[in-house]
Design an enzyme around this catalytic site. Structure first.
Site, mmCIF file in Angstrom:
data_model
loop_
_atom_site.group_PDB
_atom_site.id
_atom_site.type_symbol
_atom_site.label_atom_id
_atom_site.label_comp_id
_atom_site.label_asym_id
_atom_site.label_seq_id
_atom_site.Cartn_x
_atom_site.Cartn_y
_atom_site.Cartn_z
ATOM 1 N N LYS A 31 0.818 -1.215 0.000
ATOM 2 C CA LYS A 31 0.000 0.000 0.000
ATOM 3 C C LYS A 31 0.849 1.261 0.000
ATOM 4 O O LYS A 31 0.496 2.242 -0.656
ATOM 5 C CB LYS A 31 -0.948 0.008 1.194
ATOM 6 C CG LYS A 31 -0.287 0.118 2.561
ATOM 7 C CD LYS A 31 -1.324 0.100 3.667
ATOM 8 C CE LYS A 31 -0.692 0.157 5.047
ATOM 9 N NZ LYS A 31 -0.002 1.424 5.321
ATOM 10 N N THR A 32 1.967 1.230 0.740
ATOM 11 C CA THR A 32 2.831 2.418 0.775
ATOM 12 C C THR A 32 3.406 2.697 -0.605
ATOM 13 O O THR A 32 3.510 3.851 -1.033
ATOM 14 C CB THR A 32 3.968 2.228 1.798
ATOM 15 O OG1 THR A 32 3.411 1.947 3.082
ATOM 16 C CG2 THR A 32 4.826 3.479 1.892
ATOM 17 N N ASP A 217 -3.480 7.519 5.234
ATOM 18 C CA ASP A 217 -3.094 6.119 5.393
ATOM 19 C C ASP A 217 -3.737 5.567 6.665
ATOM 20 O O ASP A 217 -4.095 6.319 7.571
ATOM 21 C CB ASP A 217 -1.568 6.026 5.492
ATOM 22 C CG ASP A 217 -1.061 4.609 5.288
ATOM 23 O OD1 ASP A 217 -1.866 3.733 4.928
ATOM 24 O OD2 ASP A 217 0.147 4.379 5.505
ATOM 25 N N GLN A 248 -7.747 -4.839 9.789
ATOM 26 C CA GLN A 248 -6.661 -4.478 10.711
ATOM 27 C C GLN A 248 -7.050 -3.311 11.618
ATOM 28 O O GLN A 248 -6.183 -2.622 12.150
ATOM 29 C CB GLN A 248 -5.391 -4.133 9.929
ATOM 30 C CG GLN A 248 -4.818 -5.309 9.152
ATOM 31 C CD GLN A 248 -3.479 -4.985 8.532
ATOM 32 O OE1 GLN A 248 -2.465 -4.866 9.209
ATOM 33 N NE2 GLN A 248 -3.458 -4.836 7.217
#
Length: 752
Positions: A31-32, A217, A248
């Protein structure tokens, strides 16, 4: 912008530049990388970097993103605003907080500072901390602020009983104390920023115009205040890209609201939804286990992680008799893995509660295995560091009564509690800061206290005036020396004194490093930086040591080898979360724990465990039942029903029973079982040597791998003597060498 290195979904995320976007990013799905390329692609399409905002949840993540963007775009990328929510708000407030009646030199109170203020208020209000604890009050205040509720608004939502009235009284006094001290706590950084933007439209307009593209994020971890801030900034542009994983979301206990991500499409019906499901971290067996566990949650968005990395090792399960046997097993496995070339830094031991680390640490010390515990005390929480920081904060912000109270008699200068209480009373009566009472000393003080207070006031004034003539590091060094902090530890020749002195020197080294790296260094900026730093921001996971941490602290990290310990009902999941949303959050926590592992995952639980000074008989965690047996070690699966029928399927308290056979699996990491039920010490079959003539000691030989009922696995080092006098020496990873009478030693050979 070259996007060839991205997979199709990552590329879609990087190319979708306008309008609301939800990127559902599973654990380890890159994702980063996708977010970084999206920011870089915006710049490549002509968007000015200062019009882009990216918000992360840790300073470490912000630094990593900033570096990645700069690597893709060059110096231009350095002008993108990349920060945490709290850092962003602190930056906004430093510019305009005077519009709210504060000064720009405001102090940021951390948890300990806030707790100190609350304790002081409880004492003033004659409220017994044992009846109404400061921790409960702090939690209630934080929850209220996260929901943007003032003391009166919070009280209106309660039952208005006596307890709520007391909390309301403390909350109101707490708010007044912070304002009079020109201080904000962590929650205030968001609350005051929202207050500033709501009450001053020109300020809001300026930031809306500046931040035309906003990225968030870990969106599943946002609370109501953070959610509101993001909506406020993007209401006109609607260029909001959020990245997160509802599976998460594990911070509900501190205000995170999973509905923010689950309802994103309700907030933005035209949103583009992109799922990142390819995992680049873990083997398929590990991912399969994680998928199977999380599938039992109802409140989630459908997705399933997959990988091209192959099956990898099966998951290894160990059933221990108690927590010490569990810890010994972990140490022994680590020692065995080291023999195969695995580094200590590749290993993490995870647990649900901080209290579980004590036995693990004890065993690691016994086994001479280096380790580091993360998530406990920060460097900046050490006494000597808090002392020098308090001096600096009181110099920058003389209204900061909490800092002044900490240092007024540190080092000792004969200013006792009664003198401080009288100074505080005098300051409150005259409505002046405590700092002013050092000059306007109350007449009620006798000669000696007056002299000591006056000398301290002169010292503080001298340091305040000297600040103008020095650089940041030079001034910090001056304060350390002039205050007497350095001197008291230089005179202390004990190990503790030496350690404290070294910590102060390390603090000064950090200030020097900051000063050389910052284009415009200032003491205020440095104090803000350290107030917002976390223990994990500077963690060195490449150091030659095993990592110990709670599962909550491990989020966002990865390790080749993970030991997930304490998988027991009442411990994990916690006994406070056996139903509803709390249980779903516990299951998400288990999902996070499993997906920290890259190559191998060890699961363990104990049949009995000492908790809070009493023995508990815990059933295996329900999360173990949710992992298919096909994913567990073959040796354990083939023997589990024969050796321990129903051990996974039973969730009631086990009935103590006599164990007549101690069974051992085979193979490195096999699911060894040492189900030592409480109170049973005599039911264990003596070693194989007892079933053969006493002179046949050749059953064992040096180098054999054996299992002892109490001490776990070890290696035979020596055998000497004959017949009934034969003795065996065994080396255990966590217990060292021990000698036993061979004929009655409770050991069996392990087939490696």
């Amino acid at each position: 912008m070259n996007l060839q290195g991205l997979n199709p979904e990552q590329r879609k995320a990087a190319e979708t530049l306008e309008g609301p976007v939800l990127i559902l990013a599973g654990a380890g799905s890159g994702k980063t990388r996708a977010l970084t390329y999206r920011v870089a692609n915006l710049i490549d399409h002509g968007v000015k970097p200062w019009n882009i905002l990216a918000i992360t949840f840790t300073n470490k993540a912000a630094k990593e993103m900033r570096e990645r963007v700069s690597a893709l775009t060059g110096p231009e990328g350095e002008e993108v605003w990349v920060s945490t929510f709290h850092s962003l708000c602190a930056r906004i407030l430093r510019r305009d907080i005077e519009k709210l009646g504060y000064t720009r030199s405001f102090t940021i109170y951390d948890e300990d500072d806030a707790t100190s203020v609350i304790k002081d208020i409880l004492k003033q209000q004659n409220i017994d901390d044992k009846v109404l604890g400061h921790k409960e009050i702090k939690h209630k205040i934080s929850d209220a602020k996260n929901r943007l509720l003032s003391p009166d608004e919070w009280f209106q939502q309660t039952e208005k009983d006596f307890r709520s009235q007391q909390i309301h009284t403390v909350y109101s006094a707490y708010e007044k104390r912070l304002r009079s001290s020109n201080a904000l706590d962590f929650d205030d950084l968001l609350v005051r920023t929202l207050e500033l933007l709501a009450e001053h439209p020109p300020v809001l307009d300026s930031y809306r115009n500046r931040f035309r593209y906003v990225h968030v994020d870990e969106y599943q971890d946002t609370n109501f205040a953070q959610y509101t801030l993001v909506k406020l900034l993007t209401r006109e542009s609607r260029n909001l890209c959020v990245v997160g994983d509802d599976d998460q979301s594990i911070y509900g206990w501190r205000g995170a609201d999973i509905r923010n991500i689950l309802d994103f499409q309700k907030d933005y019906p035209d949103a583009t939804v992109i799922k990142l499901e390819q995992n680049y971290r873990s083997t398929s067996n590990i991912l399969d286990a994680a998928n199977q566990v999380i599938a039992h949650n109802e409140g989630r968005m459908e997705k399933a992680l997959w990988t091209e990395m192959g099956e990898g090792e099966p998951l290894h399960l160990f059933v221990a008799g108690d927590e010490r046997e569990e810890a010994a097993f972990v140490c022994d496995r680590i020692a065995q893995l080291r023999l195969t070339g695995i580094e200590y830094s590749d290993v993490a031991i995870l647990y649900r509660s901080n209290a579980q680390s004590r036995v693990l640490e004890d065993m690691l010390v016994r086994a001479n295995i280096p380790y580091r515990v993360y998530g406990n005390a920060r460097f900046y929480d050490r006494k000597e560091i808090r002392d020098i920081v308090a001096y600096l904060r009181a110099i920058v912000n003389p209204a900061d009564d909490a800092s002044l109270k900490r240092i007024i008699n540190q080092p000792k200068r004969s200013i006792g509690d009664s003198t401080i209480a009288e100074l505080s009373r005098h300051a409150a009566e005259k409505e002046i800061p405590l700092y002013s009472a050092l000059i306007d000393i109350p007449e009620t003080l006798s000669a000696r206290p007056r002299k000591c207070v006056s000398e301290f006031g002169d010292l503080m004034n001298e340091m305040v005036l000297s600040r103008e003539d020095m650089g940041v590091s030079e001034f910090v060094n001056y304060v350390m020396e002039r205050s007497g902090l350095l001197g008291q530890y230089q005179r202390d020749l004990s190990d503790e004194g030496k350690n404290r002195l070294e910590n102060l020197q390390e603090f000064l080294a950090g200030v020097t490093e900051y000063e050389s790296a910052s284009p415009q260094p200032s003491l205020e900026d440095y104090l803000e930086n350290i107030a917002l730093v976390s223990d994990l921001d500077n963690a060195d996971f490449k150091a030659p040591a095993v990592t110990l941490m709670t599962i909550h602290s491990a989020k966002g990290l990865e390790f080749p080898t993970v030991f997930l310990t304490g998988l027991e009902e009442g411990l994990f999941p916690s006994k406070r979360s056996f139903d509803g949303e709390r249980l779903e959050e516990e299951r998400r926590l288990c999902y996070v724990a499993i997906t920290r592992a890259m190559r191998r995952l060890y699961l363990s639980y104990a049949a009995q465990r000492m908790q809070f000074n009493q023995i508990n008989y815990n059933a295996p965690s329900r999360f173990l039942k949710e992992i298919p047996t096909r994913l567990l070690d073959d040796h354990w699966v083939s023997k589990r029903e024969k050796n321990f029928p129903g051990v996974i399927d039973s969730y009631s308290r086990p009935t103590p029973k006599r164990v007549t056979r101690h069974t051992i699996g085979t193979g490195l990491g096999a699911g060894r079982s040492a189900l030592g039920i409480a109170g049973v010490q005599k039911g264990f079959t003596p070693s194989a040597a007892a079933s053969v003539p006493a002179d046949q000691v050749a059953v064992f030989k040096p180098g054999d791998r054996v299992m002892h009922r109490k001490f776990g696995e070890g290696n035979v080092l020596e055998i000497h003597g004959k017949g009934n006098d034969a003795r065996i020496v065994i080396g255990f990873t966590a217990y060292g060498s021990k000698e036993f009478a061979l004929s009655i030693a409770p050991i069996v050979k392990v087939n490696e």
